[in-house]
Design an enzyme around this catalytic site. Sequence first.
Site, PDB file in Angstrom:
ATOM      1  N   LYS A   1      -1.615  -9.652   2.418  1.00 56.69           N
ATOM      2  CA  LYS A   1      -0.844  -9.290   3.614  1.00 56.69           C
ATOM      3  C   LYS A   1      -1.657  -8.356   4.492  1.00 56.69           C
ATOM      4  O   LYS A   1      -2.313  -7.444   3.984  1.00 56.69           O
ATOM      5  CB  LYS A   1       0.487  -8.624   3.253  1.00 56.69           C
TER       6      LYS A   1
ATOM      7  N   GLU B   1      -1.513  -6.245   8.468  1.00 58.89           N
ATOM      8  CA  GLU B   1      -0.587  -5.753   9.487  1.00 58.89           C
ATOM      9  C   GLU B   1      -1.111  -5.903  10.905  1.00 58.89           C
ATOM     10  O   GLU B   1      -2.313  -5.794  11.149  1.00 58.89           O
ATOM     11  CB  GLU B   1      -0.283  -4.269   9.244  1.00 58.89           C
TER      12      GLU B   1
ATOM     13  N   ASP C   1      -1.189  -6.215  -0.434  1.00 55.58           N
ATOM     14  CA  ASP C   1      -1.549  -5.621   0.856  1.00 55.58           C
ATOM     15  C   ASP C   1      -3.049  -5.386   1.004  1.00 55.58           C
ATOM     16  O   ASP C   1      -3.710  -4.920   0.067  1.00 55.58           O
ATOM     17  CB  ASP C   1      -0.864  -4.261   1.010  1.00 55.58           C
TER      18      ASP C   1
ATOM     19  N   ASP D   1       0.822  -1.213   0.000  1.00 55.94           N
ATOM     20  CA  ASP D   1       0.000   0.000   0.000  1.00 55.94           C
ATOM     21  C   ASP D   1       0.854   1.260   0.000  1.00 55.94           C
ATOM     22  O   ASP D   1       0.336   2.370  -0.143  1.00 55.94           O
ATOM     23  CB  ASP D   1      -1.001   0.004   1.160  1.00 55.94           C
ATOM     24  N   SER D   2       2.170   1.096   0.113  1.00 53.75           N
ATOM     25  CA  SER D   2       3.084   2.227  -0.045  1.00 53.75           C
ATOM     26  C   SER D   2       2.989   2.814  -1.442  1.00 53.75           C
ATOM     27  O   SER D   2       3.515   3.901  -1.702  1.00 53.75           O
ATOM     28  CB  SER D   2       4.527   1.784   0.240  1.00 53.75           C
TER      29      SER D   2
ATOM     30  N   GLU E   1       9.557  -5.634  10.148  1.00 50.17           N
ATOM     31  CA  GLU E   1      10.098  -4.351   9.689  1.00 50.17           C
ATOM     32  C   GLU E   1      10.671  -3.542  10.840  1.00 50.17           C
ATOM     33  O   GLU E   1      10.038  -3.381  11.885  1.00 50.17           O
ATOM     34  CB  GLU E   1       9.015  -3.544   8.975  1.00 50.17           C
TER      35      GLU E   1
END
Length: 272
Positions: free
Chosen positions: A112, A114, A82, A43-44, A179
């Site tokens: 993915k 988080e 994501d 999503d970056s 991360e």
Amino acid sequence: MKTVSQLIDMKQKQTKISMVTAYDFPSAKQVEAAGIDMILVGDSLGMTVLGYESIVQVTLADMIHHGRAVRRGAPNTFVVVDMPIGAVGISMTQDLNHALKLYQETNANAIKAEGAHITPFIEKATAIGIPVVAHLGLTPQSVGVMGYKLQGATKEAAEQLILDAKNVEQAGAVALVLEAIPNDLAEEISKHLTIPVIGIGAGKGTDGQVLVYHDMLNYGVEHKAKFVKQFADFSVGVDGLKQYDQEVKSGAFPSEEYTYKKKIMNEVNNND
């Protein structure tokens, strides 16, 4: 194309796993041509290719759009997409609907999500056949609360991360991204888990590494994190654009080499 079983086998054989974050057809095509094991559609992309100020503005539709493009560019690579902010955490029914939509419409190998709080979601998604990659440590969707800083830097935080990692594996996660955590902590977590652990800013003790395509190739980025190594310099493209501008203005481009030889106006004029 790598499978989850093959990735686990790589971990067991201590063969490092390479992963690159890419967002579109041409970058995915290059990543696959390079033989990279996995692609993350992160999503970056909101900041890197869409110009948003943060990932908060990224929608499920954005992720599906870019996920599809990456899959077309890399049909034989293990692709992870994501779940954007807000796609998980509303209600289990909605969360699973979002996950299924993302998984089906992108034809990804996994999605993915988080955070340690999503363990129940991982269990439910796994139960209906959706492979989930977990993400712990610095989780970009939570930087508004945590900030961009090293995670797991205290005894208590490190112990909690170890516990969280075990929990997401037990819930059914097929892999884990760690991360911005201390190297020795990442190595310890990797040793304790049977699933592959991919690090970004987590040292070399993990089972693999992930970097963003644009960061590692210096393509349109201004600020790079401490853990980013530049492997090529795509910024030289600006020099090419400047030369193009100069040649257009001077009339040097297009020269005869780049012009079709066919003449037609004599035929047109003869018909008058």
